[in-house]
Design a protein around this motif. Structure first.
Motif, short mmCIF file in Angstrom:
data_model
loop_
_atom_site.label_atom_id
_atom_site.label_comp_id
_atom_site.label_asym_id
_atom_site.label_seq_id
_atom_site.Cartn_x
_atom_site.Cartn_y
_atom_site.Cartn_z
N ALA A 181 64.39 -5.66 39.26
CA ALA A 181 64.90 -5.26 40.58
C ALA A 181 63.92 -4.34 41.29
CB ALA A 181 66.25 -4.57 40.43
N ILE A 182 63.31 -3.42 40.56
CA ILE A 182 62.33 -2.50 41.16
C ILE A 182 61.11 -3.26 41.63
CG2 ILE A 182 60.74 -0.61 40.63
CD1 ILE A 182 62.98 0.54 38.81
N ARG A 183 60.65 -4.22 40.84
CA ARG A 183 59.50 -5.04 41.26
C ARG A 183 59.80 -5.81 42.53
NH1 ARG A 183 57.14 -8.94 36.91
NH2 ARG A 183 56.02 -9.57 38.80
N ILE A 184 61.01 -6.35 42.62
CA ILE A 184 61.40 -7.08 43.83
C ILE A 184 61.33 -6.16 45.04
CG2 ILE A 184 63.34 -8.21 44.99
CD1 ILE A 184 64.18 -9.27 42.18
N LEU A 185 61.89 -4.97 44.92
CA LEU A 185 61.89 -4.02 46.03
C LEU A 185 60.48 -3.62 46.42
CD1 LEU A 185 64.83 -1.78 44.79
CD2 LEU A 185 64.83 -3.14 46.88
N GLU A 186 59.64 -3.30 45.45
CA GLU A 186 58.28 -2.86 45.74
C GLU A 186 57.45 -3.98 46.34
OE1 GLU A 186 56.75 -1.11 42.15
OE2 GLU A 186 58.00 0.70 42.36
N ASP A 187 57.67 -5.20 45.88
CA ASP A 187 56.95 -6.33 46.47
C ASP A 187 57.44 -6.63 47.88
OD1 ASP A 187 55.33 -6.64 44.29
OD2 ASP A 187 56.35 -8.40 43.48
N PHE A 188 58.73 -6.39 48.14
CA PHE A 188 59.24 -6.61 49.49
C PHE A 188 58.56 -5.68 50.49
CE2 PHE A 188 62.18 -5.64 52.97
CZ PHE A 188 62.38 -6.91 53.48
N VAL A 189 58.50 -4.38 50.18
CA VAL A 189 57.91 -3.44 51.13
C VAL A 189 56.39 -3.63 51.24
CG1 VAL A 189 59.75 -1.75 50.80
CG2 VAL A 189 57.65 -1.57 49.44
N ALA A 190 55.78 -4.22 50.19
CA ALA A 190 54.33 -4.45 50.21
C ALA A 190 53.97 -5.86 50.67
CB ALA A 190 53.74 -4.20 48.83
N HIS A 191 54.98 -6.68 51.00
CA HIS A 191 54.79 -8.07 51.47
C HIS A 191 54.02 -8.90 50.45
CE1 HIS A 191 56.07 -6.21 55.18
NE2 HIS A 191 55.00 -5.45 55.22
N ARG A 192 54.46 -8.83 49.19
CA ARG A 192 53.80 -9.56 48.11
C ARG A 192 54.71 -10.63 47.52
NH1 ARG A 192 51.99 -4.05 45.84
NH2 ARG A 192 53.97 -4.23 44.68
N ALA A 193 54.11 -11.52 46.76
CA ALA A 193 54.85 -12.51 45.98
C ALA A 193 54.90 -12.05 44.53
CB ALA A 193 54.18 -13.88 46.08
N GLY A 194 55.87 -12.58 43.78
CA GLY A 194 55.97 -12.21 42.38
C GLY A 194 56.91 -13.13 41.63
N GLU A 195 57.03 -12.86 40.34
CA GLU A 195 57.90 -13.66 39.47
C GLU A 195 58.22 -12.85 38.23
OE1 GLU A 195 57.92 -17.89 36.96
OE2 GLU A 195 56.20 -17.35 38.22
N ALA A 196 59.45 -12.99 37.73
CA ALA A 196 59.85 -12.35 36.48
C ALA A 196 61.05 -13.09 35.92
CB ALA A 196 60.20 -10.88 36.70
N GLU A 197 60.98 -13.44 34.66
CA GLU A 197 62.07 -14.11 33.94
C GLU A 197 62.59 -15.34 34.68
OE1 GLU A 197 65.02 -11.86 31.83
OE2 GLU A 197 63.98 -9.98 32.27
N GLY A 198 61.68 -16.07 35.31
CA GLY A 198 62.06 -17.30 36.00
C GLY A 198 62.53 -17.10 37.42
N VAL A 199 62.68 -15.86 37.87
CA VAL A 199 63.06 -15.58 39.26
C VAL A 199 61.77 -15.38 40.06
CG1 VAL A 199 64.28 -14.03 40.82
CG2 VAL A 199 65.20 -14.48 38.53
N LYS A 200 61.61 -16.16 41.14
CA LYS A 200 60.40 -16.10 41.95
C LYS A 200 60.71 -15.59 43.34
CE LYS A 200 58.33 -20.08 39.56
NZ LYS A 200 57.72 -21.43 39.74
N TRP A 201 59.73 -14.91 43.95
CA TRP A 201 59.90 -14.44 45.32
C TRP A 201 58.56 -14.42 46.03
CZ3 TRP A 201 60.84 -11.51 40.92
CH2 TRP A 201 59.93 -10.49 40.64
N ASN A 202 58.64 -14.50 47.34
CA ASN A 202 57.43 -14.44 48.17
C ASN A 202 57.79 -13.79 49.51
OD1 ASN A 202 55.08 -14.73 49.61
ND2 ASN A 202 54.73 -16.86 49.01
N PHE A 203 57.35 -12.55 49.68
CA PHE A 203 57.65 -11.79 50.89
C PHE A 203 56.42 -11.65 51.79
CE2 PHE A 203 60.35 -9.71 47.48
CZ PHE A 203 61.52 -10.39 47.81
#
Length: 271
Positions: free
Chosen positions: A157-179
């Motif tokens: 959850a912390i990685r998701i938040l930090e990547d959101f404010v930094a406009h980054r993409a990421g992945e953890a435990e099969g959950v992917k995101w791209n901001f």
């Protein structure tokens, strides 16, 4: 819903019976049933009442049974215990999560995927904020007796938040995101209870605030900046009103009741 019935701690400590638990559910429903403004119910660690009241039951009783019934356009997760709400005319999305979705404290992968979608779908010009019970910044929310307490997948959850404010993409435990494309959005911060004292930290561009609320804690349990206001729960109220000003990227937290304006707080968010 599952807080102890007795006023003293062990050896007299006992949790409420199923019958007592349902009376508390019904009391809460009566309190909010005629309140027509949107209320977002964030499931916490006492609300599952020792695993006798599921997240789905909580969602059905409150977010689906009250908020949605009143016609508010709230988007809910599968079991109704988490979701988000776009405040009309304010370009602000309030995301409320279930911090006991998996384990005593913890997130399921399904809820984290929903959290990602709530952020990825944020329209340009909008500000998001997060509401939940348990504080995932353990360093400001812990009690000395329970120093190692953490939520399952809080690091994700912390990685998701930090990547959101930094406009980054990421992945953890099969959950992917791209901001990466969300350059015209902002995040006003995370707002928690659970710890029973006030505290705040800004880490890697994300703001985390704890409000004391109606819980209690021994001052001996508090360190690292936590502030506790003693008060009588039967004679006083203690409520924090959070004001978000997206145009100024400012958050103000106003204390109503115990502590008064001395406990008012605020900060600027974003770049």
């Amino acid at each position: 819903l599952g807080v102890p019935v007795d006023k003293k701690w062990p050896p007299t400590f006992r949790f409420c019976t199923p019958e007592e638990m349902m009376k508390r559910v019904e009391t809460q429903q009566r309190l909010y049933r005629d309140w027509l403004r949107p209320t977002l119910f964030a499931h916490g660690n006492h609300d599952h009442s020792q695993s006798r009241f599921s997240s789905a039951q909580f969602g059905a009783a409150f977010n689906r049974g009250i908020t949605a019934v009143h016609g508010h356009k709230v988007t809910l997760g599968e079991d109704g215990s988490y979701g988000f709400y776009d405040i009309p005319g304010k370009k602000t999305r309030a995301i409320f999560l279930n911090s006991s979705d998996e384990g005593y404290y913890g997130y399921s992968l399904k809820q984290l995927a929903f959290f990602v979608r709530a952020l990825e779908s944020l329209p340009d010009g909008y500000t998001a904020l997060m509401l939940q019970h348990f504080c995932i910044r353990t360093e400001i929310g812990y009690w000395k007796t329970f120093r190692t307490t953490s939520a399952k997948r809080q690091d994700v959850a912390i990685r998701i938040l930090e990547d959101f404010v930094a406009h980054r993409a990421g992945e953890a435990e099969g959950v992917k995101w791209n901001f990466a494309s969300l350059r015209e959005t902002a995040f006003a911060g995370c707002f928690f209870g659970d710890s029973h004292f006030d505290n705040y930290v800004k880490t890697n561009g994300v703001d985390y605030s704890i409000s004391q609320g109606y819980g209690t804690v021994s001052p001996k349990e508090i360190e690292n900046g936590g502030v506790y206001t003693p008060f009588s729960r039967v004679k006083q109220m203690l409520v924090d009103l959070v004001a978000v000003k997206p145009a100024k990227r400012e958050v103000r937290i106003f204390r109503v009741g115990a502590g008064g304006e001395v406990r008012d707080r605020g900060y600027l968010y974003g770049d």
